[in-house]
Scaffold this motif. Sequence first.
Motif, mmCIF file in Angstrom:
data_model
loop_
_atom_site.group_PDB
_atom_site.id
_atom_site.type_symbol
_atom_site.label_atom_id
_atom_site.label_comp_id
_atom_site.label_asym_id
_atom_site.label_seq_id
_atom_site.Cartn_x
_atom_site.Cartn_y
_atom_site.Cartn_z
ATOM 1 N N LYS A 2 0.523 -1.096 -0.277
ATOM 2 C CA LYS A 2 0.236 0.050 0.138
ATOM 3 C C LYS A 2 0.622 0.845 -0.028
ATOM 4 O O LYS A 2 1.568 1.570 1.092
ATOM 5 C CB LYS A 2 -0.939 -0.216 1.397
ATOM 6 C CG LYS A 2 -2.049 0.951 1.519
ATOM 7 C CD LYS A 2 -2.858 0.918 1.973
ATOM 8 C CE LYS A 2 -4.351 1.950 1.975
ATOM 9 N NZ LYS A 2 -4.886 1.870 3.331
ATOM 10 N N TYR A 28 -13.392 1.460 -4.067
ATOM 11 C CA TYR A 28 -12.194 1.532 -3.345
ATOM 12 C C TYR A 28 -10.936 2.384 -4.009
ATOM 13 O O TYR A 28 -9.818 2.291 -3.483
ATOM 14 C CB TYR A 28 -11.853 -0.175 -3.932
ATOM 15 C CG TYR A 28 -12.751 -1.818 -3.498
ATOM 16 C CD1 TYR A 28 -11.935 -1.901 -2.305
ATOM 17 C CD2 TYR A 28 -13.346 -2.159 -4.430
ATOM 18 C CE1 TYR A 28 -12.725 -3.472 -2.123
ATOM 19 C CE2 TYR A 28 -14.542 -2.744 -4.193
ATOM 20 C CZ TYR A 28 -13.789 -3.659 -2.782
ATOM 21 O OH TYR A 28 -14.149 -4.603 -2.199
ATOM 22 N N ASP A 31 -9.272 4.523 -0.967
ATOM 23 C CA ASP A 31 -7.416 4.192 0.009
ATOM 24 C C ASP A 31 -6.950 4.643 -1.347
ATOM 25 O O ASP A 31 -5.499 4.451 -1.153
ATOM 26 C CB ASP A 31 -7.221 2.301 -0.227
ATOM 27 C CG ASP A 31 -7.917 2.509 1.020
ATOM 28 O OD1 ASP A 31 -8.303 2.925 1.998
ATOM 29 O OD2 ASP A 31 -8.600 1.049 1.140
ATOM 30 N N PHE A 32 -7.323 5.357 -2.687
ATOM 31 C CA PHE A 32 -6.427 5.710 -3.895
ATOM 32 C C PHE A 32 -6.058 7.200 -3.803
ATOM 33 O O PHE A 32 -5.010 8.143 -3.959
ATOM 34 C CB PHE A 32 -5.383 4.882 -4.873
ATOM 35 C CG PHE A 32 -6.117 3.599 -4.723
ATOM 36 C CD1 PHE A 32 -5.007 2.954 -4.830
ATOM 37 C CD2 PHE A 32 -6.587 2.180 -4.632
ATOM 38 C CE1 PHE A 32 -4.042 1.296 -4.688
ATOM 39 C CE2 PHE A 32 -6.098 1.144 -4.294
ATOM 40 C CZ PHE A 32 -5.480 1.053 -4.467
#
Length: 341
Positions: A2, A28, A31-32
């Motif tokens: 990560k 998702y 988280d990016f």
Amino acid sequence: MKYPLLPLKPKVAFFSTQVYDSVFFEKYNADFGYELDFFDIQLNEQTVKLISNAEVVCVFVNDVVNESVIRQLAEKKVQIIALRCAGFNNVDLEAAKKYNLKVCRVPAYSPQAVAEHAMAMILTLNRKTHKAYNRVREQNFSLNGLLGFDLYGKTVGVIGTGNIGKAFAKIVNGFGCKVLAFDIVTDSEMEKAGVTFVSLETIFKESDIISLHCPLNEKTKYLINKDTISMMKNNVMLINTSRGALIETSDVIHALKKGKIAYLGIDVYEQEEKLFFKDHSEDIIQDDVIQRLMSFPNVLVTAHQAFFTNEALSQIALVTLGNIQELLHDNILTNKQALLI
């Protein structure tokens, strides 16, 4: 691995997106931290013009990523072509290398999803559960025309023993079938589990059921054709959840008409980009080949849904976004199978 969020928000332009794509990727992406730009149309030489200030383009199985498109992507300063699928036959890798674009994919998301769908097609075609469902809803409880056969003891040929082929072989092995397999490389684990690796000719000659799990390339295009069909047993069942062009459809139709192929299950179709993933219920379908296929009572067509499970879509989103993050940070990928260029 990560990574911390990048200081700037890179933009990812998605093509051929459905509602479920945006749902899973937005979930998702927390988280990016990318800027996601979704287009529901196919990427091609005309629609590439829609891309604006994107570092990454994310494509699916029927997007057109030829040299002309890649050249335009390079002109727009796109750095990465990220496939959210395993197959990459629609991407001109030599052109990507020429224009210095990275190409990545999702080599394995949920092999079980596709393998289980292949088995679902086998069971449906054999036991005719789709027909029984409709009959009973119309208060018709007759069993005439619903006769099937025991899978136990039948010979199943698996062509291609990558992640999906291996998962499928385990499933049919559990049904008590004799499992034959063909691949350019044999798998010792599968052999220990009772799978016998043989030649393609042996697969064609000895299998009661043949399931295709190989990639599409120059060597496998039209793998199923009049010559290979002629080697097969009478009343063979053929399943394709891989790529449409593995099958020469006109030859398969001829074999269906002659009764050589007794059951056909396809989740993919060579001309699917004009049909699949869209609602054509109010349209006149102009494709006479798919219409002919669907007219057979022993043919089951699903619209490229074998991958379509919650687990698979979650993994596709996570791996795709992770691939992009690694390439933007380090220009390499931890998973070497995911990097094509």
